[in-house]
Design a protein around this motif. Structure first.
Motif: not given
Ligand code: GDP
Length: 481
Positions: A377, A379, A400, A403-404, A408, A410, A473
């Motif tokens: 994943r 970040e 938050e 996020g997938t 995401a 952080r 993202m």
């Protein structure tokens, strides 16, 4: 992989303007400080009649650090501890009290040297190594340079003052580094001490101590009256056992420079914390862009020693020049190899300085390429500062939700108030972007962000902020080819 035009010209012994002219003829406009990719650089070099030999970092520094050890060679090693906490909560007092309590009276006059780190014996047996510079600035500056020195953070909170801004910062720094915390509730000798309040306040920052059902060890101490220092050392040893800290003491040494200076009588002096292997007098070592042959090793009692094993701090004499705190140290087989590595690093340093001068190192735009390589994943690391608690919480919650499974945000640290230098060093250590919501950066923070190439983004509308992060993202997710 990139190179500045200046550095490319230097390596070819050509003039920068000639490189720029050539690029211009190919329709590319550039300044001397601009960065070009390796392929373009190769093309230019070939056109100017040079033969190209690409030297990757992995070639020159191959095998220098982090080569794996066989399980059966590993031996337990002492934990390395850094003390953090708010100003005036007693970090320095605690370090001094622990050191003094452990000096065996009468032994060699009980002289202790301040070399940047020291070792004491735990009542449960075994040693504990303390880093002598309290606070998260040094901790995170080291981490930013790739040095993971600290195994355990002792978080000092004064019982009469409670959780304060730098307490919260310290928690964020420790968590970002993935280092466990032991809480030392200090100043319990004071009549207005309220240790219970400290425990409940810490809950808000996701530090749950054992007596409240959590798994964070806690000790009530008084640095001034030397109360419960033994209990603190015991807690450290227990935590270390959980961490199962081990290193191979037989191999060539690796370590980190804790501090370094130029001593008028002795030349360059560096305190090195050995992390694996054993450092010995006579070894040839490199640290940053300095190298040398170890002429002498001196421990925290001022005694000469011949060897320094894992978690052992020692002053090293014999460097050609003073390295920098945070530089990683490695033993190499020959002076020629030491020279090759340090000359290569010198070049790298100059290049990086040029890159930093020409743009941000850590920006939302290039975050994508930085993170592409990490598996699992992905970040987007962020440090968030806002004007009021309510908006900070709203921002964190909104991020938050973005996020997938694949990517995401952080949040390394979220707090109220202007952007501080500590926020910048935290961002540097974790390649994060700093977000200011209705707040500005302090002068030192602004200077640090420019020096280190850390991007600060300012917002006054939450929607815009969230939208930008979302874009970053999805950039991470975009197919790259
Ligand atoms: P630092 O800024 O966290 O390093 O804090 P210092 O160690 O410099 O301590 C700040 C002040 O608190 C000094 O005046 C110390 O004497 C005092 N202090 C530190 N520990 C204690 C303690 O356990 N009890 C009391 N009463 N005072 C303490």
């Amino acid at each position: 992989e990139t190179i500045t035009i200046q550095e490319l010209a230097n390596r070819m012994s050509e003039r920068g303007v000639d490189v720029i002219k050539l690029l211009m003829r190919q329709g590319q406009m550039h300044k001397i400080t601009d960065v070009i990719d390796a392929d373009t650089a190769e093309l230019i070099a070939t056109e100017m009649g040079h033969t190209v030999k690409r030297v990757a970092e992995s070639d020159v520094e191959e095998g220098l650090f982090d080569t794996p050890d066989a399980e059966e060679t590993l031996q337990p090693r002492p934990p390395v501890v850094t003390i953090m906490g708010h100003v005036d909560h007693g970090k320095t007092s605690l370090l001094d009290a622990i050191r003094r309590a452990n000096v065996v009276s009468g032994e060699a006059g009980g002289i202790t040297q301040h070399i940047g780190a020291y070792q004491v014996t735990s009542p449960l047996g075994g040693l504990v190594t303390f880093i002598d510079t309290p606070g998260h600035a040094a901790f995170t500056a080291m981490r930013a340079r790739g040095a993971k020195v600290t195994d355990i953070v002792v978080l000092v909170v004064a019982a009469d003052d409670g959780v304060m801004p730098q307490t919260i910062e310290a928690i964020s720094h420790a968590k970002a580094a993935g280092v466990p915390i032991i809480v030392a509730i200090n100043k319990i000798d004071k009549p207005d001490a309220k240790p219970e309040r400290v425990r409940t306040e810490l809950l808000q920052y996701e530090v749950q101590v054992e007596s409240l059902g959590g798994d964070t060890l806690e000790v009530e101490v008084s640095a001034k009256q030397k109360l419960n220092l033994d209990k603190l050392l015991e807690a450290i040893t227990l935590q270390a056992e959980v961490l199962d800290l081990k290193a191979d003491p037989e191999r060539a040494a690796e370590g980190t420079v804790i501090e370094a200076r130029l001593d008028r009588g002795r030349g360059p002096v560096a305190t090195v914390l050995v992390q694996r292997g054993t450092l010995s007098v006579g070894n040839i070592i490199v640290a940053g862009s300095q190298w040398g042959r170890v002429r002498a090793l001196i421990d925290d009692q001022g005694q000469n020693c011949v060897h320094a094993g894992p978690s052992f701090p020692a002053e090293v004499l014999g460097f050609n020049g003073a390295p920098e705190a945070g530089d990683r140290v490695a033993v190499v087989e020959s002076e020629a190899r030491a020279r090759e590595i340090t000359e290569y690093r010198d070049r790298q340093k100059r290049e990086q300085a040029a890159v930093r001068g020409s743009g941000a190192r850590s920006s939302l735009v290039d975050m994508m390429s930085q993170l592409k390589a990490t598996a699992g994943r992905k970040e987007v690391p962020l440090v968030i500062k806002g004007d009021v608690q309510g908006s900070v919480e709203a921002i964190v919650a909104a991020l938050e939700k973005l996020g997938t499974d694949e990517v995401a945000a952080r949040v390394l640290h979220a707090g109220v108030g202007g952007i501080t230098e500590s926020d910048i060093t935290l961002a540097e250590a974790s390649n994060a972007v700093v977000i200011g919501f209705n707040v500005r950066a302090h002068k030192e923070a602004r200077e640090a962000s420019e020096r280190l190439g850390i991007e600060i983004r300012y917002y006054n509308i939450i929607y815009n902020l969230v939208d930008d992060i979302k874009a970053a993202m999805s950039g991470l997710l975009a197919p790259t080819l």
